[in-house]
Design an enzyme around this catalytic site. Sequence first.
Site, PDB file in Angstrom:
ATOM      1  N   ASN A 129      -2.408 -13.652  15.876  1.00  0.00           N
ATOM      2  CA  ASN A 129      -2.886 -12.512  16.809  1.00  0.00           C
ATOM      3  C   ASN A 129      -4.100 -11.929  16.653  1.00  0.00           C
ATOM      4  OD1 ASN A 129      -3.439  -9.498  15.434  1.00  0.00           O
ATOM      5  ND2 ASN A 129      -1.920 -10.782  13.988  1.00  0.00           N
ATOM      6  N   LEU A 174      -7.081  -4.171  15.965  1.00  0.00           N
ATOM      7  CA  LEU A 174      -6.988  -2.979  15.230  1.00  0.00           C
ATOM      8  C   LEU A 174      -7.065  -1.704  16.178  1.00  0.00           C
ATOM      9  CD1 LEU A 174      -9.146  -3.878  12.060  1.00  0.00           C
ATOM     10  CD2 LEU A 174      -6.575  -3.287  12.206  1.00  0.00           C
ATOM     11  N   ASN A 216      -6.981  -1.086   4.430  1.00  0.00           N
ATOM     12  CA  ASN A 216      -7.190  -2.610   4.877  1.00  0.00           C
ATOM     13  C   ASN A 216      -8.679  -2.883   5.020  1.00  0.00           C
ATOM     14  OD1 ASN A 216      -7.128  -4.824   6.469  1.00  0.00           O
ATOM     15  ND2 ASN A 216      -6.415  -3.785   8.587  1.00  0.00           N
ATOM     16  N   CYS A 248     -11.718  -5.986   7.442  1.00  0.00           N
ATOM     17  CA  CYS A 248     -12.714  -5.689   8.506  1.00  0.00           C
ATOM     18  C   CYS A 248     -14.140  -5.976   8.434  1.00  0.00           C
ATOM     19  CB  CYS A 248     -12.644  -4.122   8.666  1.00  0.00           C
ATOM     20  SG  CYS A 248     -10.765  -3.446   8.642  1.00  0.00           S
ATOM     21  N   ASN A 265      -3.380 -10.091   3.847  1.00  0.00           N
ATOM     22  CA  ASN A 265      -3.365 -10.133   5.186  1.00  0.00           C
ATOM     23  C   ASN A 265      -3.229 -11.441   5.951  1.00  0.00           C
ATOM     24  OD1 ASN A 265      -3.802  -8.956   7.800  1.00  0.00           O
ATOM     25  ND2 ASN A 265      -5.078  -7.202   6.646  1.00  0.00           N
ATOM     26  N   THR A 317       5.912 -10.001  10.788  1.00  0.00           N
ATOM     27  CA  THR A 317       6.088 -10.767  11.658  1.00  0.00           C
ATOM     28  C   THR A 317       7.726 -10.873  12.168  1.00  0.00           C
ATOM     29  OG1 THR A 317       4.073 -11.790  11.697  1.00  0.00           O
ATOM     30  CG2 THR A 317       5.812 -13.181  12.672  1.00  0.00           C
TER      31      THR A 317
HETATM   32  C1  LIG Z   1       0.576  -8.262  15.698  1.00  0.00           C
HETATM   33  C2  LIG Z   1       0.007  -8.023  14.228  1.00  0.00           C
HETATM   34  C3  LIG Z   1      -0.618  -6.760  13.915  1.00  0.00           C
HETATM   35  C4  LIG Z   1      -1.111  -6.429  12.740  1.00  0.00           C
HETATM   36  N1  LIG Z   1      -1.908  -5.232  12.421  1.00  0.00           N
HETATM   37  C5  LIG Z   1      -2.405  -4.928  11.118  1.00  0.00           C
HETATM   38  C6  LIG Z   1      -2.922  -3.833  10.969  1.00  0.00           C
HETATM   39  O1  LIG Z   1      -3.123  -2.816  11.944  1.00  0.00           O
HETATM   40  N2  LIG Z   1      -3.397  -3.472   9.729  1.00  0.00           N
HETATM   41  C7  LIG Z   1      -3.203  -4.339   8.631  1.00  0.00           C
HETATM   42  O2  LIG Z   1      -3.716  -3.874   7.457  1.00  0.00           O
HETATM   43  N3  LIG Z   1      -2.432  -5.543   8.836  1.00  0.00           N
HETATM   44  C8  LIG Z   1      -2.259  -5.841  10.107  1.00  0.00           C
HETATM   45  N4  LIG Z   1      -1.485  -7.037  10.407  1.00  0.00           N
HETATM   46  C9  LIG Z   1      -1.017  -8.027   9.033  1.00  0.00           C
HETATM   47  C10 LIG Z   1       0.401  -7.736   8.743  1.00  0.00           C
HETATM   48  O3  LIG Z   1       0.417  -6.400   8.063  1.00  0.00           O
HETATM   49  C11 LIG Z   1       0.623  -8.681   7.376  1.00  0.00           C
HETATM   50  O4  LIG Z   1      -0.339  -8.574   6.475  1.00  0.00           O
HETATM   51  C12 LIG Z   1       0.579 -10.006   7.855  1.00  0.00           C
HETATM   52  O5  LIG Z   1       1.135 -10.061   9.314  1.00  0.00           O
HETATM   53  C13 LIG Z   1       1.592 -10.969   7.105  1.00  0.00           C
HETATM   54  O6  LIG Z   1       2.806 -10.596   6.967  1.00  0.00           O
HETATM   55  P1  LIG Z   1       3.976 -11.359   7.943  1.00  0.00           P
HETATM   56  O7  LIG Z   1       3.746 -12.583   7.727  1.00  0.00           O
HETATM   57  O8  LIG Z   1       5.273 -10.795   7.491  1.00  0.00           O
HETATM   58  O9  LIG Z   1       3.598 -10.695   9.277  1.00  0.00           O
HETATM   59  C14 LIG Z   1      -0.972  -7.269  11.638  1.00  0.00           C
HETATM   60  C15 LIG Z   1      -0.312  -8.540  11.595  1.00  0.00           C
HETATM   61  C16 LIG Z   1       0.351  -8.730  13.003  1.00  0.00           C
HETATM   62  C17 LIG Z   1       1.316 -10.023  13.316  1.00  0.00           C
END
Ligand SMILES: Cc1cc2nc3c(=O)[nH]c(=O)nc-3n(C[C@H](O)[C@H](O)[C@H](O)COP(=O)(O)O)c2cc1C
Length: 322
Positions: A77, A81, A141, A144, A209, A284
């Site tokens: 993705n 943010l 987070n 950034c 992340n 995810t």
């Molecule tokens: C579509 C999407 C949007 C995300 N937005 C954020 C976010 O706004 N802030 C953040 O700290 N992590 C964000 N992440 C990261 C997730 O919180 C997580 O750390 C990362 O996807 C790994 O976990 P997962 O494999 O279970 O998705 C995002 C991930 C995805 C897939």
Amino acid sequence: MGRTRRVAGPDMGVEVGGVRLPDPVMTAAGTSGYGAELAAYVDLSRLGAVVVKSLSAGPWAGNPAPRIHATPAGMINSVGLDNPGVEAWLEEYLNPLERAGARTVVSLWGRSLGEYARAAELLVRGLGAPGGSSVVAVEVNVSCPNLEERRGIFAHDPDMTAGVVAACVAELAPGGLPVWAKLSPNVTDLVPIVDAAMGAGASGVTLGNTLLGLVIDTEARRPLLGGGGGGLSGPAVRPVAVRNVFEVHARRPDVPIVGVGGVATGRDAVEYLMAGARAVQVGTASFADPRASTIVSDELTTWCETHGVGRVSEIIGAAHEH
Ligand SMILES: Cc1cc2nc3c(=O)[nH]c(=O)nc-3n(C[C@H](O)[C@H](O)[C@H](O)COP(=O)(O)O)c2cc1C
């Protein structure tokens, strides 16, 4: 510990990063909306906490489409943010979370130390009296870009990480809100960055992340996502994140860790806990099934019951005993 003895009603409570949660399973930032969007599918009060999509001091539009793309065993993705800003979030999204009985972890981000501090300040001001809301912690987070000093991603550098965490702690600690630093896996050695975050006043770290990635649109001969590169998530990243949790716990056993990356089943959660995480987040997997976080929680409870584990906290770090 008997592995086949069945335990009725295991204690699923955990202490993590200055907070006591009734269950170790949370949602992950950015993957289940800003507020109670999942309440139509799951009882949010059953989760350890709901972690909201990262918020900045003011509204932010994010990256151009396309923003997400399926990859083998995961997704990539470049959402960028986008968010309505802290004040609009407080007005629109906090009440539904409170009505749903959720414990809330607010995720904050910024592009300079000043922006992080401002986001934290607006949150404190909007929440009012300490303890008067469902917000139990703030996850910062740190992944950034530092636009002010143009020194790359905050979380790739111990000093910049310490700066962000200290700026947020200064605003949030007087109101009693613990700060978790959400770190990036895209570094050679996480331990100096974990030390920097904890030294600056973090109560725990979230590891981690997304992994940096890129998909090419071979017909158009250019990067597929509107933002160019993106962040890889889902089961494909789980072994990377589990290893990060394992290595940080081995070298810093007292640091509270929240594990995140590719958790889709109760067994995945067990893996993280045994590696040393005190809680996990589900990201995810919620895109495939909005009930994913409660399914993980139910499967984890069943795993404890069928493995004679009376308290889930017993298995934290268990993989280090060998
Ligand atoms: C579509 C999407 C949007 C995300 N937005 C954020 C976010 O706004 N802030 C953040 O700290 N992590 C964000 N992440 C990261 C997730 O919180 C997580 O750390 C990362 O996807 C790994 O976990 P997962 O494999 O279970 O998705 C995002 C991930 C995805 C897939």
